[in-house]
Motif scaffolding. Structure first.
Motif, PDB file in Angstrom:
ATOM      1  N   GLU A  36       0.761  -1.190  -0.054  1.00 51.10           N
ATOM      2  CA  GLU A  36       0.196  -0.115  -0.038  1.00 51.10           C
ATOM      3  C   GLU A  36       0.916   1.212   0.105  1.00 51.10           C
ATOM      4  OE1 GLU A  36      -3.024  -0.063  -0.455  1.00 51.10           O
ATOM      5  OE2 GLU A  36      -3.540  -2.345  -0.041  1.00 51.10           O
ATOM      6  N   ASN A  37       0.278   2.433  -0.134  1.00 48.38           N
ATOM      7  CA  ASN A  37       1.067   3.763  -0.102  1.00 48.38           C
ATOM      8  C   ASN A  37       1.957   3.849   1.005  1.00 48.38           C
ATOM      9  OD1 ASN A  37       0.137   5.259  -2.594  1.00 48.38           O
ATOM     10  ND2 ASN A  37      -1.684   5.343  -1.763  1.00 48.38           N
ATOM     11  N   ASP A  38       1.532   3.458   2.263  1.00 44.21           N
ATOM     12  CA  ASP A  38       2.545   3.612   3.354  1.00 44.21           C
ATOM     13  C   ASP A  38       3.692   2.830   3.275  1.00 44.21           C
ATOM     14  OD1 ASP A  38       0.854   5.375   4.512  1.00 44.21           O
ATOM     15  OD2 ASP A  38      -0.139   3.985   5.967  1.00 44.21           O
ATOM     16  N   ASP A  39       3.660   1.745   2.767  1.00 45.92           N
ATOM     17  CA  ASP A  39       4.758   0.801   2.491  1.00 45.92           C
ATOM     18  C   ASP A  39       5.836   1.501   1.527  1.00 45.92           C
ATOM     19  OD1 ASP A  39       3.505  -1.211   3.882  1.00 45.92           O
ATOM     20  OD2 ASP A  39       2.151  -1.908   2.353  1.00 45.92           O
ATOM     21  N   LEU A  40       5.379   2.281   0.530  1.00 44.05           N
ATOM     22  CA  LEU A  40       6.382   2.649  -0.197  1.00 44.05           C
ATOM     23  C   LEU A  40       7.437   3.464   0.242  1.00 44.05           C
ATOM     24  CD1 LEU A  40       3.836   3.529  -3.251  1.00 44.05           C
ATOM     25  CD2 LEU A  40       5.292   1.628  -3.016  1.00 44.05           C
ATOM     26  N   ASN A  41       7.033   4.202   1.583  1.00 42.73           N
ATOM     27  CA  ASN A  41       8.140   4.972   1.925  1.00 42.73           C
ATOM     28  C   ASN A  41       9.218   4.140   2.491  1.00 42.73           C
ATOM     29  OD1 ASN A  41       6.587   7.397   1.457  1.00 42.73           O
ATOM     30  ND2 ASN A  41       5.385   7.016   3.142  1.00 42.73           N
ATOM     31  N   PHE A  42       8.982   3.088   2.794  1.00 39.66           N
ATOM     32  CA  PHE A  42       9.941   2.183   3.472  1.00 39.66           C
ATOM     33  C   PHE A  42      10.655   1.489   2.484  1.00 39.66           C
ATOM     34  CE2 PHE A  42       6.809   2.607   6.771  1.00 39.66           C
ATOM     35  CZ  PHE A  42       7.619   2.950   8.072  1.00 39.66           C
ATOM     36  N   ILE A  43       9.930   1.160   1.228  1.00 41.53           N
ATOM     37  CA  ILE A  43      10.663   0.435   0.206  1.00 41.53           C
ATOM     38  C   ILE A  43      11.760   1.327  -0.390  1.00 41.53           C
ATOM     39  CG2 ILE A  43      10.324  -0.683  -1.942  1.00 41.53           C
ATOM     40  CD1 ILE A  43       7.558  -1.614  -1.139  1.00 41.53           C
ATOM     41  N   PHE A  44      11.115   2.728  -0.501  1.00 46.62           N
ATOM     42  CA  PHE A  44      12.259   3.987  -1.166  1.00 46.62           C
ATOM     43  C   PHE A  44      12.119   4.895  -0.184  1.00 46.62           C
ATOM     44  CE2 PHE A  44       9.713   1.956  -4.762  1.00 46.62           C
ATOM     45  CZ  PHE A  44      10.614   1.444  -5.443  1.00 46.62           C
ATOM     46  N   PRO A  45      12.923   4.894   0.987  1.00 42.61           N
ATOM     47  CA  PRO A  45      13.008   5.728   1.899  1.00 42.61           C
ATOM     48  C   PRO A  45      13.777   7.048   1.609  1.00 42.61           C
ATOM     49  CG  PRO A  45      14.700   4.138   2.292  1.00 42.61           C
ATOM     50  CD  PRO A  45      14.053   3.637   1.021  1.00 42.61           C
TER      51      PRO A  45
END
Length: 490
Positions: A35-44
């Motif tokens: 989900e959108n929130d996870d993208l910040n951790f995949i691409f920090p």
């Protein structure tokens, strides 16, 4: 070629996407759960913003096209093996330990191995740890996250600190009592809370102050207060009267019926050009042996800040400003720029409502908002009034008062010439930025003023790190604890 690699190549995505997905423990079967929130951790990283946007667009397009097929994909490997009914219950038998969660993924193992080698945990790896733990509570069958009790979150935070001894629990979890608000804090709690949405958070905290004894001034003290209003003697004699009236003044300031203007009217020595000397007297009474915190510690902190910014300063504007520092920049200009960059690593999180007619909109304070609430740059002092009017209009919009701030004078930040502190309608002039910042902080403390919402975190950092001051009414911020922890290790 495995399916995950095929997905990257078929969508013409950068190979970095594949590496980041593998690093975070994702497989092809896991893609449907991103989900959108996870993208910040995949691409920090900030420089991956464009890559993150491209990946999000193509991922969601793929999910929309393959909606029916996605229902038959295997469960993600990282999903807990407990049955669904048990997983949706909160309890110690459901919650895995932090070490088990981290050791169950290649990403978690790498983080532990790296830490055992260098004994330091980076900000990026902190985010990955929080991400891995939060995914432990995901249930793919109904696309929900299990609720987690506060005691379990605190237990996980303590386990993280046990695995990584240099960390502090306040980075991951801050209880209600320490946070001084209705909801706890910390990056682990915030991550889980954003998933679970168990309850609404209170918009602001009401802290009840402890009861104090009623102060009754003697007639001699009242006479001294009256003498101070019209005093024209030497500074030493006026300081003697000032010392004698300290308790009266302290109680007058703490009385909620007396506003800032009334305090200044009652004690007009604050308005004098040397009024900051009386301010420092009261600050020293309020916080003994803390009056030289900033002025003595700043010089040793500068090289630490510069090293820290080289690693963690990501905002393009302030990164460029930081890179402009060279031998040609005067010391006070350098100090001002380093302080402004602090707002870009201790970012504001304040949100407020703006009303235009019948339309309400929600806004989040920016780095610029945080900086502008502490430092105002003007080309010359004559420009000050116009800038104050603009600042006042902006604060009316966000429904917040103008608090004390530092004024720096110069056409360029790299060539500042004058420094002032503005509070109410009054100005103090200083020979350097650090001295101005020091007095500005002391104005907040002596007059019992609240830090601006936009820059609350930065003022809290100065209070704790530079002055070593703590009060029963402090609000803990996990990223402030984080920065202090990192600087103390340098």
């Amino acid at each position: 070629m495995d399916k995950l690699t095929e997905f990257i190549e078929e969508n013409s995505l950068d190979p970095v996407c594949l590496l980041n997905l593998i690093d975070c423990g994702y497989t092809y079967e896991n893609l449907q759960f991103i989900e959108n929130d996870d993208l910040n951790f995949i691409f920090p990283n900030r420089e991956d913003t464009a890559l993150r946007s491209e990946f999000r667009a193509k991922l969601f397009e793929w999910k929309a096209k393959n909606k029916k097929n996605l229902q038959t994909l295997n469960q993600p490997k990282s999903v807990p093996t407990q049955n669904v009914e048990a997983n949706m219950q909160s309890g110690p038998n459901v919650c895995k330990s932090a070490v088990d969660i981290l050791q169950s993924t290649s990403c978690g193992k790498k983080i532990i191995e790296l830490y055992n080698s260098i004994h330091v945990l980076s900000e990026e790896n902190r985010r990955k740890i929080v991400h891995l733990i939060s995914e432990n509570f995901y249930n793919p069958q109904n696309n929900t996250y299990a609720s987690v009790k506060l005691a379990e979150i605190e237990k996980l935070a303590n386990e993280i600190v046990n695995i990584f001894p240099s960390e502090k629990i306040e980075i991951y979890f801050i209880g209600r009592k320490a946070a001084k608000r209705s909801s706890p804090g910390g990056i682990l709690f915030n991550r889980l809370h954003n998933h679970f949405k168990k309850r609404k958070m209170s918009p602001k905290t009401v802290v009840s102050e402890p009861e104090t004894a009623v102060f009754v001034a003697s007639s001699e003290i009242v006479d001294c207060v009256q003498k101070l209003k019209f005093y024209v003697g030497t500074e030493d004699d006026s300081m003697e009267l000032w010392t004698a009236t300290h308790e009266f003044r302290k109680n007058f300031i703490s009385n909620p019926d007396n506003n800032f203007a009334e305090v200044i009217s009652q004690f007009p020595l604050f308005k004098q050009a040397t009024g900051f000397k009386f301010l420092e007297h009261d600050f020293n009474k309020l916080h003994p042996n803390r009056q030289f915190g900033l002025t003595t510690k700043w010089e040793d902190t500068v090289p630490k800040l510069m090293s820290y910014y080289n690693i963690y300063l990501k905002d393009n504007f302030y990164k460029k400003l930081f890179k402009s520092l060279d031998d040609s920049v005067c010391p006070s200009s350098k100090d001002c720029i380093l302080f402004m960059c602090l707002h870009a690593v201790i970012k504001p999180s304040h949100r407020f409502t703006v009303t235009h007619g019948n339309v309400k909109s929600f806004r989040k304070a920016t780095i610029e908002d945080s900086v502008c609430s502490t430092v105002l740059q003007v080309s010359e002092v004559n420009d000050l009034q116009n800038h104050l009017e603009q600042l006042n209009n902006k604060n009316v919009e966000s429904n917040t008062p103008i608090q004390p701030f530092v004024i720096v004078v110069g056409t360029e930040l790299t060539n500042l010439t004058e420094f002032y502190v503005s509070f109410g309608e009054h100005l103090y002039k200083f020979s350097s930025f650090v001295l101005a910042l020091d007095i500005c902080f002391k104005v907040y403390q002596v007059f019992g003023l609240k830090y601006p919402n936009e820059s609350h975190k930065v003022w809290s950092f100065l209070q704790e790190f530079m002055y070593n001051i703590s009060t029963p009414f402090d609000i803990k911020h996990s990223n402030v604890v984080n920065v202090i922890e990192d600087l103390q290790k340098m």
